[in-house]
Motif scaffolding. Structure first.
Motif, PDB file in Angstrom:
ATOM      1  N   GLN A  51       0.834  -1.216   0.000  1.00  0.00           N
ATOM      2  CA  GLN A  51       0.000   0.000   0.000  1.00  0.00           C
ATOM      3  C   GLN A  51       0.866   1.263   0.000  1.00  0.00           C
ATOM      4  N   ALA A  52       2.047   1.161   0.626  1.00  0.00           N
ATOM      5  CA  ALA A  52       2.962   2.319   0.632  1.00  0.00           C
ATOM      6  C   ALA A  52       3.522   2.589  -0.761  1.00  0.00           C
ATOM      7  N   LEU A  53       3.387   1.612  -1.673  1.00  0.00           N
ATOM      8  CA  LEU A  53       3.922   1.766  -3.033  1.00  0.00           C
ATOM      9  C   LEU A  53       2.801   1.919  -4.064  1.00  0.00           C
ATOM     10  N   GLU A  54       1.640   2.394  -3.617  1.00  0.00           N
ATOM     11  CA  GLU A  54       0.507   2.586  -4.525  1.00  0.00           C
ATOM     12  C   GLU A  54      -0.144   3.940  -4.296  1.00  0.00           C
ATOM     13  N   ARG A  55      -0.717   4.473  -5.373  1.00  0.00           N
ATOM     14  CA  ARG A  55      -1.537   5.677  -5.246  1.00  0.00           C
ATOM     15  C   ARG A  55      -2.972   5.270  -4.926  1.00  0.00           C
ATOM     16  N   GLU A  56      -3.739   6.231  -4.457  1.00  0.00           N
ATOM     17  CA  GLU A  56      -5.155   5.971  -4.213  1.00  0.00           C
ATOM     18  C   GLU A  56      -5.829   5.549  -5.516  1.00  0.00           C
ATOM     19  N   PRO A  57      -6.675   4.505  -5.494  1.00  0.00           N
ATOM     20  CA  PRO A  57      -7.298   4.054  -6.740  1.00  0.00           C
ATOM     21  C   PRO A  57      -8.326   5.050  -7.265  1.00  0.00           C
ATOM     22  N   MET A  58      -8.446   5.088  -8.597  1.00  0.00           N
ATOM     23  CA  MET A  58      -9.504   5.879  -9.238  1.00  0.00           C
ATOM     24  C   MET A  58     -10.549   4.898  -9.744  1.00  0.00           C
ATOM     25  N   ASN A  59     -11.765   5.389  -9.938  1.00  0.00           N
ATOM     26  CA  ASN A  59     -12.807   4.525 -10.504  1.00  0.00           C
ATOM     27  C   ASN A  59     -12.720   4.528 -12.022  1.00  0.00           C
ATOM     28  N   LEU A  60     -12.724   3.337 -12.597  1.00  0.00           N
ATOM     29  CA  LEU A  60     -12.834   3.225 -14.055  1.00  0.00           C
ATOM     30  C   LEU A  60     -14.310   3.013 -14.372  1.00  0.00           C
ATOM     31  N   ALA A  61     -14.712   3.377 -15.560  1.00  0.00           N
ATOM     32  CA  ALA A  61     -16.087   3.049 -15.969  1.00  0.00           C
ATOM     33  C   ALA A  61     -16.152   1.553 -16.192  1.00  0.00           C
ATOM     34  N   SER A  62     -17.078   0.896 -15.516  1.00  0.00           N
ATOM     35  CA  SER A  62     -17.163  -0.571 -15.617  1.00  0.00           C
ATOM     36  C   SER A  62     -17.848  -0.969 -16.911  1.00  0.00           C
ATOM     37  N   GLN A  63     -17.065  -1.061 -17.951  1.00  0.00           N
ATOM     38  CA  GLN A  63     -17.651  -1.403 -19.250  1.00  0.00           C
ATOM     39  C   GLN A  63     -17.126  -2.730 -19.759  1.00  0.00           C
ATOM     40  N   MET A  64     -16.350  -3.430 -18.946  1.00  0.00           N
ATOM     41  CA  MET A  64     -15.796  -4.733 -19.328  1.00  0.00           C
ATOM     42  C   MET A  64     -14.967  -4.632 -20.605  1.00  0.00           C
ATOM     43  N   ASN A  65     -14.379  -3.459 -20.890  1.00  0.00           N
ATOM     44  CA  ASN A  65     -13.474  -3.426 -22.035  1.00  0.00           C
ATOM     45  C   ASN A  65     -12.123  -3.964 -21.594  1.00  0.00           C
ATOM     46  N   LYS A  66     -11.267  -4.245 -22.559  1.00  0.00           N
ATOM     47  CA  LYS A  66     -10.000  -4.903 -22.239  1.00  0.00           C
ATOM     48  C   LYS A  66      -9.084  -3.923 -21.510  1.00  0.00           C
ATOM     49  N   PRO A  67      -8.747  -4.184 -20.266  1.00  0.00           N
ATOM     50  CA  PRO A  67      -7.846  -3.267 -19.564  1.00  0.00           C
ATOM     51  C   PRO A  67      -6.442  -3.385 -20.155  1.00  0.00           C
ATOM     52  N   GLY A  68      -5.772  -2.259 -20.179  1.00  0.00           N
ATOM     53  CA  GLY A  68      -4.383  -2.288 -20.606  1.00  0.00           C
ATOM     54  C   GLY A  68      -4.200  -2.490 -22.088  1.00  0.00           C
ATOM     55  N   MET A  69      -5.307  -2.482 -22.858  1.00  0.00           N
ATOM     56  CA  MET A  69      -5.173  -2.767 -24.288  1.00  0.00           C
ATOM     57  C   MET A  69      -5.449  -1.526 -25.136  1.00  0.00           C
ATOM     58  N   GLN A  70      -5.258  -0.315 -24.532  1.00  0.00           N
ATOM     59  CA  GLN A  70      -5.542   0.883 -25.306  1.00  0.00           C
ATOM     60  C   GLN A  70      -4.511   1.048 -26.426  1.00  0.00           C
ATOM     61  N   GLU A  71      -4.882   1.883 -27.393  1.00  0.00           N
ATOM     62  CA  GLU A  71      -3.896   2.249 -28.412  1.00  0.00           C
ATOM     63  C   GLU A  71      -2.814   3.077 -27.740  1.00  0.00           C
ATOM     64  N   SER A  72      -1.636   3.076 -28.340  1.00  0.00           N
ATOM     65  CA  SER A  72      -0.500   3.762 -27.711  1.00  0.00           C
ATOM     66  C   SER A  72      -0.782   5.242 -27.482  1.00  0.00           C
ATOM     67  N   THR A  73      -1.628   5.853 -28.342  1.00  0.00           N
ATOM     68  CA  THR A  73      -1.934   7.279 -28.175  1.00  0.00           C
ATOM     69  C   THR A  73      -2.743   7.540 -26.912  1.00  0.00           C
ATOM     70  N   GLU A  74      -3.426   6.512 -26.400  1.00  0.00           N
ATOM     71  CA  GLU A  74      -4.292   6.701 -25.228  1.00  0.00           C
ATOM     72  C   GLU A  74      -3.566   6.421 -23.919  1.00  0.00           C
ATOM     73  N   LYS A  75      -2.369   5.868 -24.009  1.00  0.00           N
ATOM     74  CA  LYS A  75      -1.695   5.452 -22.769  1.00  0.00           C
ATOM     75  C   LYS A  75      -1.329   6.679 -21.931  1.00  0.00           C
ATOM     76  N   PRO A  76      -1.437   6.567 -20.612  1.00  0.00           N
ATOM     77  CA  PRO A  76      -1.089   7.715 -19.771  1.00  0.00           C
ATOM     78  C   PRO A  76       0.392   8.058 -19.930  1.00  0.00           C
ATOM     79  N   ALA A  77       0.713   9.311 -19.644  1.00  0.00           N
ATOM     80  CA  ALA A  77       2.088   9.777 -19.833  1.00  0.00           C
ATOM     81  C   ALA A  77       3.052   9.014 -18.938  1.00  0.00           C
ATOM     82  N   ARG A  78       2.598   8.607 -17.761  1.00  0.00           N
ATOM     83  CA  ARG A  78       3.470   7.814 -16.890  1.00  0.00           C
ATOM     84  C   ARG A  78       2.626   6.806 -16.141  1.00  0.00           C
ATOM     85  N   ARG A  79       3.265   5.755 -15.685  1.00  0.00           N
ATOM     86  CA  ARG A  79       2.554   4.716 -14.976  1.00  0.00           C
ATOM     87  C   ARG A  79       2.187   5.222 -13.590  1.00  0.00           C
TER      88      ARG A  79
END
Length: 566
Positions: A261-289
C-alpha cells in the motif's frame, strides 16, 4: 438442452443461441484455466493472452444478458452459473491488478463481486446436494474479502466474514467434509488481519475510522524549486515476506500488505464497461505509470526469488529503480570466519529452514553448510549494476550494512532495528513496527507513545503536523552538505521520497524515545550511513517530534536533551 423428440420443437434460432452460449462458456473456461500456465514474472508475455480472455468474457457476459429468457428455458441456466461467470470476471480483474499494480482494477473486481452478493446469484446453491458448488461459493467469499482488504473496505469485510462464517457452519453441518479445519483457519486469519492495527481512530459516535495509507495528492513532500535531485523513477518492486507467526491472509503477510500500500496511489474509478484493460492504443496510454509494478512473493525459495529478481532487472527501463523489500527472519553466521565478505554476516531467510530435494525435506544437516534459502548481501551484488533501493526488516538487517557498491550506481539500504525494547509490548505477530512506520508513521508514533485509540479530529490535526515534519525532513536531506549522493538520486521519485522521509522520522523518534535509548540495536540504520547531526539527530527535527508529542500529551516518554545524552 432438452432430449428426445422435444428437441425438434425448438426453433432453429433458439437452438443456435444455446450452441453459441455453450461455445463461449467452454472457450472462456479454457482461456481462464490457461492463465495458470502463464509465467508470473516478466511483463510482456501475458498481456495479449489476458486481452483475449477479457474479450471472450465480455462477449459471454453480454450474451447471457441479451438471451437470458432463451437460456433459462432451453439451457436451464441457473443463477449460480451466472454468479460463476461474474466471479471469474472479478478474478480476472484482480489478477490484472496483481500483474499491473494499477489499483483501479481492484474497483472493477469489487463491482463484479458486489453484484454477485446484491443479486444473490449463489443463494440457491445450498439447496442442491452438491458440496463442490458450496465450495465455489466459499471461495468466492474468500476472494471478495481479499479485494475488500486491499481497498480498505473494512465495513464490508466484517459483513462478509459474518456471512462466510454462517456459510461454513451450514456447509460443515450438511456435508461430512474434511476441509472444515481449513475453512475455520481462513476465518481466524482474516479476523486477525482486521485487528492487526495497534491503534484505533474513532469518530464521535465511537465508530472506527478507516484510514488509507496509499499515496495521495498531498502525501509526498513537494520538492522546492531549484532543488537538485535525481530524475530516477521507481519502476519495479519485489515485496518478500517470510516472518514466523506473522498474521497473514491469502499468501499476504501484514508486513507485505502494508508495504504494497505504501507503493501505490489511491485508486480511481474506471467506468465498468468490461473493455480490455491495458489494451488501449498507444496514443491513449497515460504519460506515466501510476504505480510501480510489484511482485508479491510469500516464502519464495532462493531459485524463485532469483528468477523474479532477474526478470525485474532485465525489464527495468532506463533511469529507473528496482526496490527490494525483505520482511523475514534473520539468519546469523554459524561461526567466526577468517574473512569478512558479503556471505559471512548471514542474511534473511526467505523460505523454510530445511533444504528440499525432490519434495523431501532434509532434516539432518551438516551445520557447516550455509542455509540454502538465506538471501545474503552478496546475492544482490549482481543487481547493483542498476539503481537499487533495498529495505530490510529483520532481526539480522545489519548484515546489509556490509554492502559494497561495486558499480557506482545509486544504492541505498534502509535497515530495521534488530531488536525492540522489552518494555514495549510484543506486537511482532501483528506486523513489524519498522514497516508500520514506513506505511503509517502516525499510527506507529502513537503506538510507541502508549496510545491505543484517538479521536478523528486530533488524528487529522497530527497528520497535518506530520506533513509539515516531512517537508522539513526533505529540506534537511537536500540541504545537507555531507549526505551520500545516492539518497539525493532517489529523492526525485515520490514513493522513494516518502519512504526516506518516513525512515528519518522513524529513526529520530526511536533515538529520542526513552525506552529505545537503552540499546543501539533498537535503532534503524542505513547503508550508506546518513549524517546523523544533519538528519536523524538534527535539533530542528527533534523539536518537531517533541511538539508532536505535546499535541498528543505524551511528551514524558521522550527525552528533552537528546544530543547532550548521546
Amino acid at each position: 438442452m432438452s432430449s428426445g423428440g422435444a428437441e425438434d420443437d425448438i426453433p432453429q434460432a433458439e437452438r443456435k443461441t444455446v450452441t453459441d452460449f455453450c461455445y463461449l462458456l467452454d472457450k472462456s473456461k479454457q482461456l481462464f484455466n490457461g492463465l495458470r500456465d502463464l509465467p508470473q514474472y516478466g511483463q510482456k508475455q501475458w498481456q495479449s493472452y489476458f486481452g483475449r480472455t477479457f474479450d471472450v468474457y465480455t462477449k459471454l457476459w453480454k450474451f447471457q444478458q441479451q438471451h437470458r429468457q432463451v437460456l433459462d428455458n432451453r439451457y436451464g441456466l441457473k443463477r449460480w452459473q451466472i454468479g460463476e461467470i461474474a466471479s471469474k470476471i472479478g478474478q480476472l480483474y484482480y489478477h490484472y491488478y496483481l500483474r499491473t499494480s494499477e489499483t483501479s482494477y481492484l474497483n472493477e473486481a469489487f463491482s463484479f463481486y458486489s453484484a454477485i452478493r446484491q443479486r444473490s446469484y449463489y443463494s440457491q446453491v445450498n439447496k442442491e446436494d452438491r458440496p463442490e458448488l458450496v465450495v465455489k461459493k466459499l471461495r468466492y467469499y474468500a476472494r471478495f474479502i481479499v479485494v475488500c482488504l486491499l481497498l480498505n473496505k473494512m465495513d464490508v469485510v466484517k459483513d462478509l466474514v459474518k456471512e462466510l462464517s454462517d456459510e461454513i457452519e451450514d456447509y460443515t453441518h450438511r456435508f461430512n467434509t474434511e476441509d472444515q479445519v481449513e475453512w475455520n483457519l481462513v476465518l481466524q486469519e482474516v479476523a486477525a488481519f482486521i485487528e492487526a492495527d495497534p491503534v484505533m481512530v474513532l469518530n464521535d459516535d465511537n465508530t472506527i475510522v478507516i484510514t488509507s495509507n496509499r499515496l495521495s495528492e498531498t502525501g509526498a513532500p513537494l520538492l522546492e524549486q531549484g532543488m537538485i535531485v535525481g530524475q530516477l523513477a521507481l519502476a519495479d518492486a519485489l515485496i518478500i515476506g517470510n516472518c514466523n507467526n506473522q498474521v497473514k491472509f491469502s499468501e499476504l503477510t501484514i508486513d507485505m500488505f502494508r508495504m504494497l500500500q505504501a507503493l501505490e496511489r489511491e485508486p480511481m474509478n474506471l467506468a465498468s464497461q468490461m473493455n480490455k484493460p491495458g489494451m488501449q492504443e498507444s496514443t491513449e496510454k497515460p504519460a506515466r505509470r501510476e504505480n510501480p509494478h510489484k511482485y508479491l512473493l510469500y516464502k519464495p525459495t532462493f531459485s524463485q526469488l532469483y528468477t523474479f529478481l532477474a526478470a525485474s532487472f532485465k525489464e527495468l527501463p532506463a533511469n529507473s529503480v528496482l526496490l527490494i523489500y525483505l520482511s523475514a527472519t534473520g539468519v546469523f553466521p554459524s561461526g567466526r570466519s577468517d574473512s569478512e565478505g558479503p556471505y559471512d554476516f548471514g542474511g534473511v531467510l526467505t523460505n523454510s529452514n530445511r533444504d528440499i530435494i525432490n519434495g523431501d525435506a532434509l532434516h539432518k544437516r551438516n551445520q557447516s553448510y550455509k542455509e540454502m534459502h538465506c538471501l545474503h548481501p552478496g546475492d544482490l551484488y549482481p543487481f547493483t549494476r542498476k539503481p537499487l533501493f533495498i529495505i530490510v526488516d529483520s532481526s539480522n538487517s545489519v548484515a546489509y550494512k556490509n554492502f559494497t557498491n561495486l558499480f557506482g550506481q545509486p544504492l541505498v539500504c534502509l535497515l530495521s532495528p534488530t531488536a525492540y525494547p522489552k518494555a514495549l509490548q510484543d506486537q511482532s505477530q501483528r506486523g513489524s513496527l519498522f514497516t508500520l512506520f514506513l506505511n503509517n508513521p502516525l499510527m506507529a508514533f502513537l503506538f510507541v507513545s502508549g496510545l491505543s485509540s484517538m479521536r478523528r479530529g486530533l488524528w487529522e490535526k497530527c497528520q497535518d503536523y506530520l506533513r509539515k515534519i516531512n517537508r522539513d525532513i526533505a529540506q534537511l536531506l537536500t540541504h545537507s552538505r555531507s549526505i551520500d549522493q545516492s539518497f539525493l538520486q532517489f529523492f526525485g521519485d515520490e514513493f522513494l521520497r516518502l519512504l526516506l522521509t518516513r525512515f528519518i522520522f522513524c529513526s529520530a523518534t526511536m533515538r529520542m524515545h526513552k525506552i529505545f535509548r537503552q540499546e543501539t540495536r533498537n535503532y534503524p540504520e542505513s547503508y550508506p550511513q546518513l549524517p546523523r547531526d544533519e538528519t536523524v539527530e538534527n535539533p530542528h527535527l527533534q523539536k518537531h517530534i517533541l511538539e508532536l508529542a505535546s499535541i498528543l500529551d505524551v511528551r514524558n516518554v521522550f527525552l528533552e536533551n537528546t544530543l547532550d545524552d548521546y
